[in-house]
Design an enzyme around this catalytic site. Structure first.
Site, PDB file in Angstrom:
ATOM      1  N   ASP A 114       4.889  -3.995  -6.406  1.00  0.00           N
ATOM      2  CA  ASP A 114       4.135  -4.781  -6.848  1.00  0.00           C
ATOM      3  C   ASP A 114       3.357  -5.661  -5.793  1.00  0.00           C
ATOM      4  OD1 ASP A 114       2.509  -6.451  -8.664  1.00  0.00           O
ATOM      5  OD2 ASP A 114       4.499  -6.614 -10.261  1.00  0.00           O
TER       6      ASP A 114
ATOM      7  N   HIS B 249       1.940  -2.792  -9.677  1.00  0.00           N
ATOM      8  CA  HIS B 249       1.874  -3.851 -10.616  1.00  0.00           C
ATOM      9  C   HIS B 249       1.721  -2.946 -12.144  1.00  0.00           C
ATOM     10  CE1 HIS B 249       1.543  -7.780 -12.591  1.00  0.00           C
ATOM     11  NE2 HIS B 249       0.328  -7.358 -13.305  1.00  0.00           N
ATOM     12  N   ASP B 250       0.665  -2.106 -12.184  1.00  0.00           N
ATOM     13  CA  ASP B 250       0.381  -1.228 -13.328  1.00  0.00           C
ATOM     14  C   ASP B 250       1.396  -0.366 -13.835  1.00  0.00           C
ATOM     15  OD1 ASP B 250      -2.263  -2.337 -13.729  1.00  0.00           O
ATOM     16  OD2 ASP B 250      -3.148  -0.573 -12.900  1.00  0.00           O
TER      17      ASP B 250
ATOM     18  N   SER C  43       3.016  -8.596 -17.084  1.00  0.00           N
ATOM     19  CA  SER C  43       1.961  -9.222 -16.659  1.00  0.00           C
ATOM     20  C   SER C  43       1.619 -10.570 -17.078  1.00  0.00           C
ATOM     21  CB  SER C  43       0.720  -8.199 -16.303  1.00  0.00           C
ATOM     22  OG  SER C  43      -0.188  -8.924 -15.514  1.00  0.00           O
TER      23      SER C  43
END
Length: 344
Positions: free
Chosen positions: A293, A323-324, A151
């Site tokens: 994502d 995304h996590d 990220s």
């Protein structure tokens, strides 16, 4: 602009480095002259908090999202933000490598950041890369075997690879590209507007809770929400509340209890200011992209791979965590990281 570290940190009273224990070194570097930032402005004095964990071996820097910090592996004093991946016997094995973490400039930990009610200067991923290099210099470390970033940390890893290629053997970049997608900036811009409005009305934590709730909806995938939150709404005094609503608001309130609204605004903006030149990056790079994502589209990761000056390997995975995934998919991430470290 002058900015100090959080009130809990006093450069005059805190020692620059805590005594080593079980392979753990921890400290705060204080630069009285400060740092002139990439986008203008100056932070002086400048405090840089760092932690180096591991008894011996090559050094690997690990950085995560904007709320992560220097505590990467579990320690006696606090849990690590990446304890699923980093630590003794893990993919990033602190018995084989020394794991270096930093608190981001502008964040809500022990490096310099905004005080309550203060607007902090705009921070670049290049500024964070400079801080990481300065920590290496202070610790007498010639190079990093790898810089692993996920990220926002992946953006910093790319900036470091571009600016300081002589200090890095391999970059591992997870769910981060050379620039931010305009749709992601759209979502984050609304989040920042919520927090700024709330700060003007002395409701910063409440605004941060709502902004974080909105952000959580972009971190995960539609597939995960479909699987988890199909239950019926419950009637309350303010109307119906939906299962997914309860989840998002709870996550937002938890986040607001441990993070500063002003720091969220600063580092959220830093994400959207991020832009590096892939053609100028000549160190080997391993990229990991997640099909689901929403914030970093697969097309952007493929474009980064194709533009990198030193070539790259791109691993594409599917995960309902979106995304996590860098916090959840320990098996596949562990394999990618282990392979990258073997190649350094």
């Amino acid at each position: 602009m002058s900015a100090a570290a959080p009130e809990a940190i006093s450069p005059q009273s805190r020692s620059p480095e805590a005594p080593a224990r079980h392979g753990l070194r921890d400290g705060v570097i204080v630069l009285e002259d400060g740092l002139v930032l990439e986008h203008g402005g100056r932070v002086a004095p400048l405090c840089i908090a760092w932690r180096l964990q591991g008894l011996a071996g090559p050094v690997v820097a690990a950085m995560g999202g904007i709320s992560s910090g220097r505590i990467v592996c579990d320690g006696e004093d606090a849990p690590g933000w990446w304890s699923e991946i980093a630590g003794p016997g893990r993919a990033l094995d602190s018995d084989r490598f020394r794991v270096l973490g930093i608190d981001f400039l502008g964040g809500s930990h022990e490096s310099s950041g905004p005080r309550e009610g203060e607007r902090f200067p705009s921070v670049s991923s290049y500024d964070q890369a400079w801080i990481l290099r300065h920590v290496l210099d202070r610790l007498g470390l010639v190079e990093l075997a790898a810089c692993i970033g996920a990220s926002y940390g992946g953006m910093v890893a790319l900036a470091f690879a571009e600016r300081f290629p002589d200090r890095l053997r391999h970059a591992v970049v997870i769910s981060a590209a050379h620039r931010t997608h305009p749709m992601s900036t759209a979502w984050r811009s609304v989040q920042r507007a919520i927090v700024r409005y709330s700060l003007r009305h002395a409701e910063g934590p409440r605004g941060l809770a709502l902004a974080r709730a909105l952000a959580m909806a972009t971190y995960r995938s539609a597939r995960e929400f479909e699987e988890r939150f199909t239950g019926a709404a419950e009637r309350g005094t303010d109307g119906f509340r939906f299962p997914v609503e309860s989840y998002l608001l709870a996550r937002g309130e938890d986040y607001a209890s441990r993070y500063r609204p002003e720091s969220f605004v600063c580092l959220s903006e830093s994400i959207d200011l991020h832009c590096v030149d892939p053609a100028s990056i000549h160190v080997p790079v391993t990229l990991l992209a997640v099909t689901e994502d929403q914030l970093v589209p697969l097309a952007d990761m493929r474009a980064l791979r194709d533009a990198l000056g030193g070539g790259a390997r791109l691993v594409e995975i599917s995960s309902s965590y979106g995304h996590d995934a860098f916090l959840k998919e320990k098996e596949v991430l562990g394999g990618v990281i282990a392979q990258a470290l073997a190649d350094t």
